[in-house]
Write an enzyme that holds these catalytic residues in place. Structure first.
Site, PDB file in Angstrom:
ATOM      1  N   THR A 134      -0.400   7.618  -0.846  1.00 39.88           N
ATOM      2  CA  THR A 134      -1.695   7.462  -1.759  1.00 39.88           C
ATOM      3  C   THR A 134      -2.657   6.715  -1.237  1.00 39.88           C
ATOM      4  O   THR A 134      -3.932   6.532  -1.394  1.00 39.88           O
ATOM      5  CB  THR A 134      -1.859   7.246  -3.155  1.00 39.88           C
ATOM      6  OG1 THR A 134      -1.092   5.939  -3.355  1.00 39.88           O
ATOM      7  CG2 THR A 134      -0.562   8.033  -3.979  1.00 39.88           C
ATOM      8  N   ASP A 184       4.964  -5.742  10.161  1.00 40.69           N
ATOM      9  CA  ASP A 184       5.948  -5.352  10.930  1.00 40.69           C
ATOM     10  C   ASP A 184       6.364  -5.909  12.202  1.00 40.69           C
ATOM     11  O   ASP A 184       7.257  -6.467  12.771  1.00 40.69           O
ATOM     12  CB  ASP A 184       6.348  -3.891  11.333  1.00 40.69           C
ATOM     13  CG  ASP A 184       6.609  -3.044   9.988  1.00 40.69           C
ATOM     14  OD1 ASP A 184       7.289  -3.590   9.064  1.00 40.69           O
ATOM     15  OD2 ASP A 184       6.417  -2.004  10.044  1.00 40.69           O
ATOM     16  N   ARG A 225       0.999  -1.151   0.184  1.00 34.16           N
ATOM     17  CA  ARG A 225       0.098   0.014   0.031  1.00 34.16           C
ATOM     18  C   ARG A 225       1.001   1.199  -0.001  1.00 34.16           C
ATOM     19  O   ARG A 225       1.567   1.393   0.863  1.00 34.16           O
ATOM     20  CB  ARG A 225      -0.705  -0.030   1.159  1.00 34.16           C
ATOM     21  CG  ARG A 225      -1.943   0.808   1.261  1.00 34.16           C
ATOM     22  CD  ARG A 225      -2.869   0.691   2.327  1.00 34.16           C
ATOM     23  NE  ARG A 225      -2.188   0.934   3.746  1.00 34.16           N
ATOM     24  CZ  ARG A 225      -3.023   1.093   4.779  1.00 34.16           C
ATOM     25  NH1 ARG A 225      -4.266   0.818   4.803  1.00 34.16           N
ATOM     26  NH2 ARG A 225      -2.360   1.328   6.149  1.00 34.16           N
ATOM     27  N   ASP A 231       0.943  -2.450  12.647  1.00 33.91           N
ATOM     28  CA  ASP A 231       1.254  -2.976  11.629  1.00 33.91           C
ATOM     29  C   ASP A 231       1.779  -4.501  11.488  1.00 33.91           C
ATOM     30  O   ASP A 231       2.677  -4.764  12.346  1.00 33.91           O
ATOM     31  CB  ASP A 231       2.578  -2.226  11.041  1.00 33.91           C
ATOM     32  CG  ASP A 231       2.820  -2.539   9.404  1.00 33.91           C
ATOM     33  OD1 ASP A 231       2.942  -3.926   9.119  1.00 33.91           O
ATOM     34  OD2 ASP A 231       3.129  -1.734   8.315  1.00 33.91           O
TER      35      ASP A 231
HETATM   36  C1  PRP Z   1      -0.860  -3.748   4.961  1.00 39.01           C
HETATM   37  C2  PRP Z   1      -1.702  -4.984   5.685  1.00 39.01           C
HETATM   38  C3  PRP Z   1      -2.544  -5.016   4.120  1.00 39.01           C
HETATM   39  C4  PRP Z   1      -2.634  -3.769   3.777  1.00 39.01           C
HETATM   40  C5  PRP Z   1      -4.265  -3.310   4.357  1.00 39.01           C
HETATM   41  O1  PRP Z   1       0.113  -4.133   4.183  1.00 39.01           O
HETATM   42  O2  PRP Z   1      -0.904  -5.967   5.637  1.00 39.01           O
HETATM   43  O3  PRP Z   1      -2.048  -5.743   3.310  1.00 39.01           O
HETATM   44  O4  PRP Z   1      -1.716  -2.912   4.084  1.00 39.01           O
HETATM   45  O5  PRP Z   1      -4.554  -2.128   3.662  1.00 39.01           O
HETATM   46  P1  PRP Z   1      -5.656  -1.838   2.829  1.00 39.01           P
HETATM   47  O6  PRP Z   1      -6.805  -2.661   3.175  1.00 39.01           O
HETATM   48  O7  PRP Z   1      -5.903  -0.566   3.074  1.00 39.01           O
HETATM   49  O8  PRP Z   1      -5.210  -2.171   1.377  1.00 39.01           O
HETATM   50  P2  PRP Z   1       1.558  -3.057   4.153  1.00 39.01           P
HETATM   51  O9  PRP Z   1       1.366  -2.223   2.892  1.00 39.01           O
HETATM   52  O10 PRP Z   1       1.900  -2.399   5.349  1.00 39.01           O
HETATM   53  O11 PRP Z   1       2.705  -4.193   3.447  1.00 39.01           O
HETATM   54  P3  PRP Z   1       3.148  -5.646   4.433  1.00 39.01           P
HETATM   55  O12 PRP Z   1       2.337  -6.533   4.259  1.00 39.01           O
HETATM   56  O13 PRP Z   1       4.388  -5.751   3.589  1.00 39.01           O
HETATM   57  O14 PRP Z   1       3.608  -5.040   5.906  1.00 39.01           O
END
Ligand code: PRP
Length: 208
Positions: A107, A202, A103, A199
């Site tokens: 944005t 993380d 994500r 998160d």
């Molecule tokens: C987080 C989470 C989801 C996403 C959820 O991932 O694990 O994949 O955000 O958000 P959304 O429903 O608004 O799309 P992140 O981008 O932090 O990546 P990661 O899984 O690599 O930690």
């Protein structure tokens, strides 16, 4: 299957509390994810079709059962991996594919950066797995991509879901049931789930 299933189980509530607690260290965090992953998988597969066969018990013949459909587990990288161990400990024959979606921090839009999954999605039970359903952007994006590649029986499995993400998935993919351990209050201005657990990726991978 219900369109949205929120698991209501005392043991899940206990593990969720461990996951939410900011003082929980990596090892118990991982164990709690594993246990809830197993319970989510059990709930997501309650209508898995079965084929009957005969088994010989030490006493006599009995009816045995085996799955009549394949199960695919597709974690959304990276955080989706946190639930996979628990799911495949319950369903060890499941095939595992991967989709990389992150994500964009400014944005909040999903960006697809990787995919690798086996053929044969058509007719299989496909569990798309991500612990956090926040805006729903990543999940919706991953589901669309899997449908384009033949998946026709998808369930979305998440640990914690925001109402905003549920609404988005229901609108974009009304055919996809959602199985979650908790529906939280809302998203904050950074599109993090409130109260959530921070998160998930993380915390699971120890990359804080
Ligand atoms: C987080 C989470 C989801 C996403 C959820 O991932 O694990 O994949 O955000 O958000 P959304 O429903 O608004 O799309 P992140 O981008 O932090 O990546 P990661 O899984 O690599 O930690």
């Amino acid at each position: 299957m219900e369109q949205v299933t929120e698991i209501d189980h005392p043991v899940v509530k206990r593990y969720l509390s461990i996951l939410r607690d900011k003082n929980t260290e990596t090892a118990p965090f991982r164990r709690a994810m594993g246990t809830i992953g197993t319970i989510l998988a059990a709930e997501a597969l309650t209508d898995l079709p079965l084929q009957e066969y005969e088994v010989e018990t030490p006493i006599q013949t009995a009816t045995g059962y085996k799955p009549a459909a394949e199960v695919f587990v597709i974690p959304i990288l990276r955080a989706g991996l946190s639930l996979v161990d628990g799911i495949i400990s319950f369903m060890p024959d499941a095939k595992v594919g991967h989709i990389g979606v992150y994500r964009d921090e400014e944005t909040h839009q999903p960006v697809n950066y990787y995919h690798n999954f086996p053929g044969g999605l058509k007719g299989a039970y496909t569990l798309v797995v991500d612990p956090m359903l926040a805006t729903g952007g990543s999940g919706s994006h991953a589901i669309k991509f899997l449908k384009e590649n033949g998946a026709d029986n998808i369930r979305f499995v998440s640990l914690i879901s925001a109402p905003e993400g549920i609404k988005r998935l229901r609108e974009d993919h009304p055919d996809v049931p959602i199985i979650t351990a908790a529906i939280d209050e809302r998203l904050n201005e950074n599109a993090f789930i409130v109260p959530g657990l921070g998160d998930a990726g993380d915390r699971y991978f120890g990359t804080l």
